[in-house]
Design a protein around this motif. Structure first.
Motif, PDB file in Angstrom:
ATOM      1  N   GLU A  89       2.056 -12.100   0.759  1.00  0.00           N
ATOM      2  CA  GLU A  89       1.428 -12.701   1.931  1.00  0.00           C
ATOM      3  C   GLU A  89       0.948 -11.639   2.924  1.00  0.00           C
ATOM      4  OE1 GLU A  89       3.449 -15.633  -0.311  1.00  0.00           O
ATOM      5  OE2 GLU A  89       4.251 -13.758   0.511  1.00  0.00           O
ATOM      6  N   VAL A  90       1.736 -10.609   3.142  1.00  0.00           N
ATOM      7  CA  VAL A  90       1.333  -9.529   4.058  1.00  0.00           C
ATOM      8  C   VAL A  90       0.117  -8.797   3.495  1.00  0.00           C
ATOM      9  CG1 VAL A  90       2.009  -7.291   5.020  1.00  0.00           C
ATOM     10  CG2 VAL A  90       3.596  -9.220   5.117  1.00  0.00           C
ATOM     11  N   CYS A  91       0.137  -8.509   2.199  1.00  0.00           N
ATOM     12  CA  CYS A  91      -1.004  -7.840   1.570  1.00  0.00           C
ATOM     13  C   CYS A  91      -2.262  -8.699   1.685  1.00  0.00           C
ATOM     14  CB  CYS A  91      -0.701  -7.546   0.108  1.00  0.00           C
ATOM     15  SG  CYS A  91       0.609  -6.309  -0.155  1.00  0.00           S
ATOM     16  N   LYS A  92      -2.126  -9.983   1.431  1.00  0.00           N
ATOM     17  CA  LYS A  92      -3.259 -10.900   1.519  1.00  0.00           C
ATOM     18  C   LYS A  92      -3.829 -10.932   2.930  1.00  0.00           C
ATOM     19  CE  LYS A  92      -4.627 -15.752   0.781  1.00  0.00           C
ATOM     20  NZ  LYS A  92      -5.203 -15.937   2.136  1.00  0.00           N
ATOM     21  N   ASP A  93      -2.942 -10.958   3.927  1.00  0.00           N
ATOM     22  CA  ASP A  93      -3.392 -10.993   5.319  1.00  0.00           C
ATOM     23  C   ASP A  93      -4.205  -9.751   5.661  1.00  0.00           C
ATOM     24  OD1 ASP A  93      -3.304 -12.328   7.952  1.00  0.00           O
ATOM     25  OD2 ASP A  93      -2.166 -10.560   8.564  1.00  0.00           O
ATOM     26  N   CYS A  94      -3.779  -8.590   5.153  1.00  0.00           N
ATOM     27  CA  CYS A  94      -4.512  -7.350   5.414  1.00  0.00           C
ATOM     28  C   CYS A  94      -5.842  -7.321   4.675  1.00  0.00           C
ATOM     29  CB  CYS A  94      -3.662  -6.141   5.025  1.00  0.00           C
ATOM     30  SG  CYS A  94      -2.278  -5.831   6.150  1.00  0.00           S
ATOM     31  N   ILE A  95      -5.853  -7.807   3.439  1.00  0.00           N
ATOM     32  CA  ILE A  95      -7.102  -7.876   2.678  1.00  0.00           C
ATOM     33  C   ILE A  95      -8.101  -8.768   3.402  1.00  0.00           C
ATOM     34  CG2 ILE A  95      -8.143  -8.702   0.525  1.00  0.00           C
ATOM     35  CD1 ILE A  95      -5.380  -7.929  -0.803  1.00  0.00           C
ATOM     36  N   ASP A  96      -7.632  -9.929   3.832  1.00  0.00           N
ATOM     37  CA  ASP A  96      -8.507 -10.864   4.544  1.00  0.00           C
ATOM     38  C   ASP A  96      -8.925 -10.328   5.905  1.00  0.00           C
ATOM     39  OD1 ASP A  96      -8.168 -12.569   2.407  1.00  0.00           O
ATOM     40  OD2 ASP A  96      -6.661 -13.824   3.394  1.00  0.00           O
ATOM     41  N   GLY A  97      -8.114  -9.411   6.463  1.00  0.00           N
ATOM     42  CA  GLY A  97      -8.362  -8.907   7.813  1.00  0.00           C
ATOM     43  C   GLY A  97      -9.179  -7.641   7.903  1.00  0.00           C
ATOM     44  N   GLY A  98      -9.629  -7.094   6.761  1.00  0.00           N
ATOM     45  CA  GLY A  98     -10.525  -5.944   6.814  1.00  0.00           C
ATOM     46  C   GLY A  98      -9.984  -4.643   6.266  1.00  0.00           C
ATOM     47  N   PHE A  99      -8.744  -4.605   5.781  1.00  0.00           N
ATOM     48  CA  PHE A  99      -8.221  -3.394   5.149  1.00  0.00           C
ATOM     49  C   PHE A  99      -8.954  -3.175   3.822  1.00  0.00           C
ATOM     50  CE2 PHE A  99      -5.165  -3.996   8.319  1.00  0.00           C
ATOM     51  CZ  PHE A  99      -4.226  -2.966   8.351  1.00  0.00           C
ATOM     52  N   THR A 100      -9.155  -1.915   3.466  1.00  0.00           N
ATOM     53  CA  THR A 100      -9.852  -1.602   2.213  1.00  0.00           C
ATOM     54  C   THR A 100      -8.902  -1.168   1.108  1.00  0.00           C
ATOM     55  OG1 THR A 100     -10.250   0.673   2.975  1.00  0.00           O
ATOM     56  CG2 THR A 100     -11.982  -0.952   3.396  1.00  0.00           C
ATOM     57  N   SER A 101      -7.629  -1.042   1.462  1.00  0.00           N
ATOM     58  CA  SER A 101      -6.612  -0.628   0.505  1.00  0.00           C
ATOM     59  C   SER A 101      -5.275  -1.190   0.972  1.00  0.00           C
ATOM     60  CB  SER A 101      -6.551   0.908   0.429  1.00  0.00           C
ATOM     61  OG  SER A 101      -5.497   1.348  -0.396  1.00  0.00           O
ATOM     62  N   VAL A 102      -4.475  -1.668   0.045  1.00  0.00           N
ATOM     63  CA  VAL A 102      -3.154  -2.173   0.419  1.00  0.00           C
ATOM     64  C   VAL A 102      -2.114  -1.621  -0.534  1.00  0.00           C
ATOM     65  CG1 VAL A 102      -4.014  -4.311   1.471  1.00  0.00           C
ATOM     66  CG2 VAL A 102      -3.376  -4.305  -0.962  1.00  0.00           C
ATOM     67  N   MET A 103      -0.917  -1.467  -0.016  1.00  0.00           N
ATOM     68  CA  MET A 103       0.216  -1.100  -0.861  1.00  0.00           C
ATOM     69  C   MET A 103       1.206  -2.248  -0.887  1.00  0.00           C
ATOM     70  SD  MET A 103       3.365   1.417  -0.299  1.00  0.00           S
ATOM     71  CE  MET A 103       4.549   1.697  -1.615  1.00  0.00           C
ATOM     72  N   PHE A 104       1.548  -2.682  -2.090  1.00  0.00           N
ATOM     73  CA  PHE A 104       2.702  -3.564  -2.228  1.00  0.00           C
ATOM     74  C   PHE A 104       3.871  -2.716  -2.687  1.00  0.00           C
ATOM     75  CE2 PHE A 104       5.467  -5.977  -5.149  1.00  0.00           C
ATOM     76  CZ  PHE A 104       6.136  -6.696  -4.162  1.00  0.00           C
ATOM     77  N   ASP A 105       4.934  -2.718  -1.915  1.00  0.00           N
ATOM     78  CA  ASP A 105       6.136  -1.949  -2.255  1.00  0.00           C
ATOM     79  C   ASP A 105       7.172  -2.892  -2.849  1.00  0.00           C
ATOM     80  OD1 ASP A 105       8.327  -0.366  -2.502  1.00  0.00           O
ATOM     81  OD2 ASP A 105       8.467   0.187  -0.379  1.00  0.00           O
ATOM     82  N   GLY A 106       7.176  -2.954  -4.162  1.00  0.00           N
ATOM     83  CA  GLY A 106       8.162  -3.776  -4.851  1.00  0.00           C
ATOM     84  C   GLY A 106       9.299  -2.965  -5.434  1.00  0.00           C
ATOM     85  N   SER A 107       9.502  -1.753  -4.910  1.00  0.00           N
ATOM     86  CA  SER A 107      10.494  -0.852  -5.490  1.00  0.00           C
ATOM     87  C   SER A 107      11.917  -1.377  -5.366  1.00  0.00           C
ATOM     88  CB  SER A 107      10.381   0.532  -4.842  1.00  0.00           C
ATOM     89  OG  SER A 107      10.601   0.464  -3.442  1.00  0.00           O
ATOM     90  N   LYS A 108      12.137  -2.297  -4.423  1.00  0.00           N
ATOM     91  CA  LYS A 108      13.484  -2.857  -4.260  1.00  0.00           C
ATOM     92  C   LYS A 108      13.785  -3.934  -5.301  1.00  0.00           C
ATOM     93  CE  LYS A 108      11.980  -6.261  -0.773  1.00  0.00           C
ATOM     94  NZ  LYS A 108      10.590  -5.760  -0.677  1.00  0.00           N
ATOM     95  N   HIS A 109      12.740  -4.399  -5.983  1.00  0.00           N
ATOM     96  CA  HIS A 109      12.907  -5.470  -6.964  1.00  0.00           C
ATOM     97  C   HIS A 109      13.183  -4.902  -8.358  1.00  0.00           C
ATOM     98  CE1 HIS A 109      11.565  -8.439  -4.122  1.00  0.00           C
ATOM     99  NE2 HIS A 109      10.385  -7.856  -3.965  1.00  0.00           N
ATOM    100  N   PRO A 110      13.770  -5.710  -9.250  1.00  0.00           N
ATOM    101  CA  PRO A 110      13.840  -5.316 -10.660  1.00  0.00           C
ATOM    102  C   PRO A 110      12.440  -5.096 -11.216  1.00  0.00           C
ATOM    103  CG  PRO A 110      15.247  -7.225 -10.227  1.00  0.00           C
ATOM    104  CD  PRO A 110      14.433  -7.005  -8.988  1.00  0.00           C
ATOM    105  N   PHE A 111      12.328  -4.325 -12.288  1.00  0.00           N
ATOM    106  CA  PHE A 111      11.045  -3.936 -12.850  1.00  0.00           C
ATOM    107  C   PHE A 111      10.136  -5.140 -13.082  1.00  0.00           C
ATOM    108  CE2 PHE A 111       8.262  -2.965 -16.457  1.00  0.00           C
ATOM    109  CZ  PHE A 111       7.697  -1.754 -16.060  1.00  0.00           C
ATOM    110  N   GLU A 113      10.109  -8.165 -11.773  1.00  0.00           N
ATOM    111  CA  GLU A 113       9.654  -8.814 -10.544  1.00  0.00           C
ATOM    112  C   GLU A 113       8.625  -7.953  -9.818  1.00  0.00           C
ATOM    113  OE1 GLU A 113       9.908 -11.979  -7.543  1.00  0.00           O
ATOM    114  OE2 GLU A 113      10.055 -11.755  -9.717  1.00  0.00           O
ATOM    115  N   ASN A 114       8.834  -6.658  -9.827  1.00  0.00           N
ATOM    116  CA  ASN A 114       7.868  -5.728  -9.231  1.00  0.00           C
ATOM    117  C   ASN A 114       6.516  -5.867  -9.934  1.00  0.00           C
ATOM    118  OD1 ASN A 114       6.606  -3.619  -7.886  1.00  0.00           O
ATOM    119  ND2 ASN A 114       8.055  -2.051  -8.529  1.00  0.00           N
ATOM    120  N   VAL A 115       6.555  -5.941 -11.250  1.00  0.00           N
ATOM    121  CA  VAL A 115       5.323  -6.119 -12.027  1.00  0.00           C
ATOM    122  C   VAL A 115       4.645  -7.434 -11.669  1.00  0.00           C
ATOM    123  CG1 VAL A 115       4.407  -6.587 -14.345  1.00  0.00           C
ATOM    124  CG2 VAL A 115       5.985  -4.679 -13.993  1.00  0.00           C
ATOM    125  N   ARG A 116       5.420  -8.504 -11.593  1.00  0.00           N
ATOM    126  CA  ARG A 116       4.845  -9.831 -11.349  1.00  0.00           C
ATOM    127  C   ARG A 116       4.115  -9.891 -10.007  1.00  0.00           C
ATOM    128  NH1 ARG A 116       5.622 -14.303  -8.574  1.00  0.00           N
ATOM    129  NH2 ARG A 116       7.520 -13.530  -7.552  1.00  0.00           N
TER     130      ARG A 116
END
Length: 310
Positions: A89-111, A113-116
């Motif tokens: 949701e945070v990534c989507k909000d930034c994409i919709d808001g004008g960011f040209t690059s986003v990072m999703f940090d799923g490092s806290k999740h199991p492999f 879930e991070n992939v999904r």
């Protein structure tokens, strides 16, 4: 020139054996200082905002300030990047808001879930012309007031990194090879696992790797903070020559935040102590802005090596 993504920046950086500096922004003065340095050094830059920065300044303010900077320096390629997005949701909000690059940090999740979730972010981002950085492995330290203990840090497995990129389609990958978030990175000697980085580079040829937690915590700025009333004790960062070596390998993006904070805070503290009669914010913020510019110029020259690359 409008805001751009990082694809062309990283392609040139990989071929030229340098990296692009990704500098965290929180307000107008920091953005101005970074852009003045990029203009003088003739270097592309990534301006990145964390979730904390977005909460502090407001995402529309950050986006519009960065767009203003791009209009002022049209010759400088600039990407606006979300640093450490915690969910889709945070990534989507930034994409919709004008960011040209986003990072999703799923490092806290199991492999899996991070992939999904990374794949979900990639699909949405790519449909809107935005690139995605992901993370595999966990860094110790403090990021946006969230602490990761050293015992919970996990170095990235090269084979898993190659599999992760293949499964998700992410455009760049942050890996853990020994850097750490915050000002207190090491209790012992600094260490970067170049052998691990080299293996990742061989398994992912011409693919941009990212280093987070890459501030050096330069001693003179720590000393100045403390000299003028601060209490920054025992801080230690990543030596700049170690980062410069990584930038000649597969690393195309190096994140720098703490060093900017230290430089700006040291300059403001000095200004307030030396001029106690001054209550005009423009005076001490001007000193802070100049410190940001000087720090970013230094990092572009000595760490990422991107001077005169455009």
């Amino acid at each position: 020139m409008a805001l751009t993504d990082t694809k062309e920046m990283f392609r040139k950086a990989y071929e030229g054996h340098y990296a692009i500096g990704a500098f965290n922004v929180n307000n107008m003065e920091i953005i101005q200082g970074i852009m003045e340095a990029a203009h003088e050094e003739q270097s592309a830059v990534i301006l990145q905002a964390s979730e904390g920065a977005r909460k502090y300044a407001g995402s529309p303010y950050i986006v519009d300030l960065v767009k203003t900077a791009v209009r002022q320096y049209p010759e400088i390629p600039v990407a606006l990047h979300l640093d450490h997005g915690s969910c889709f949701e945070v990534c989507k909000d930034c994409i919709d808001g004008g960011f040209t690059s986003v990072m999703f940090d799923g490092s806290k999740h199991p492999f899996e879930e991070n992939v999904r979730i990374t794949k979900q972010v990639v699909e949405y981002a790519h449909a809107h012309g935005v690139v995605v950085e992901a993370e595999l492995g966990r860094l110790a330290g403090v990021e946006d007031m969230v602490s990761v203990d050293a015992k919970d840090a996990i170095f990235t497995d090269p084979e898993e990194a190659a599999e992760f990129v293949a499964l998700t389609g992410c455009d760049s990958l942050a890996i853990a090879i020994g850097t750490s978030h915050g000002a207190y990175k090491y209790s012992g000697e600094p260490y970067l696992d170049y052998e691990r980085l080299e293996k990742v580079g061989k398994l992912l040829p011409n693919y941009p790797i990212v280093l987070h937690g890459a501030s050096t915590v330069i001693p003179e700025y720590v000393a100045k903070c403390n000299e003028f009333g601060g209490k920054v004790l025992g801080a230690k960062g990543v030596p700049e020559d170690m980062l410069r070596k990584a930038a000649t390998m597969a690393v195309c993006k190096i994140n720098i935040d703490t060093d900017i904070r230290l430089a700006m805070t040291a300059a403001i503290r000095e200004s307030l102590v030396k001029h106690p009669e001054n209550f005009d914010p423009r005076s001490y913020l001007k000193a802070g802005r100049q410190a940001v510019k000087d720090m970013v110029s230094h990092k572009i020259q000595a760490v990422v090596g991107s001077s005169h690359s455009i």
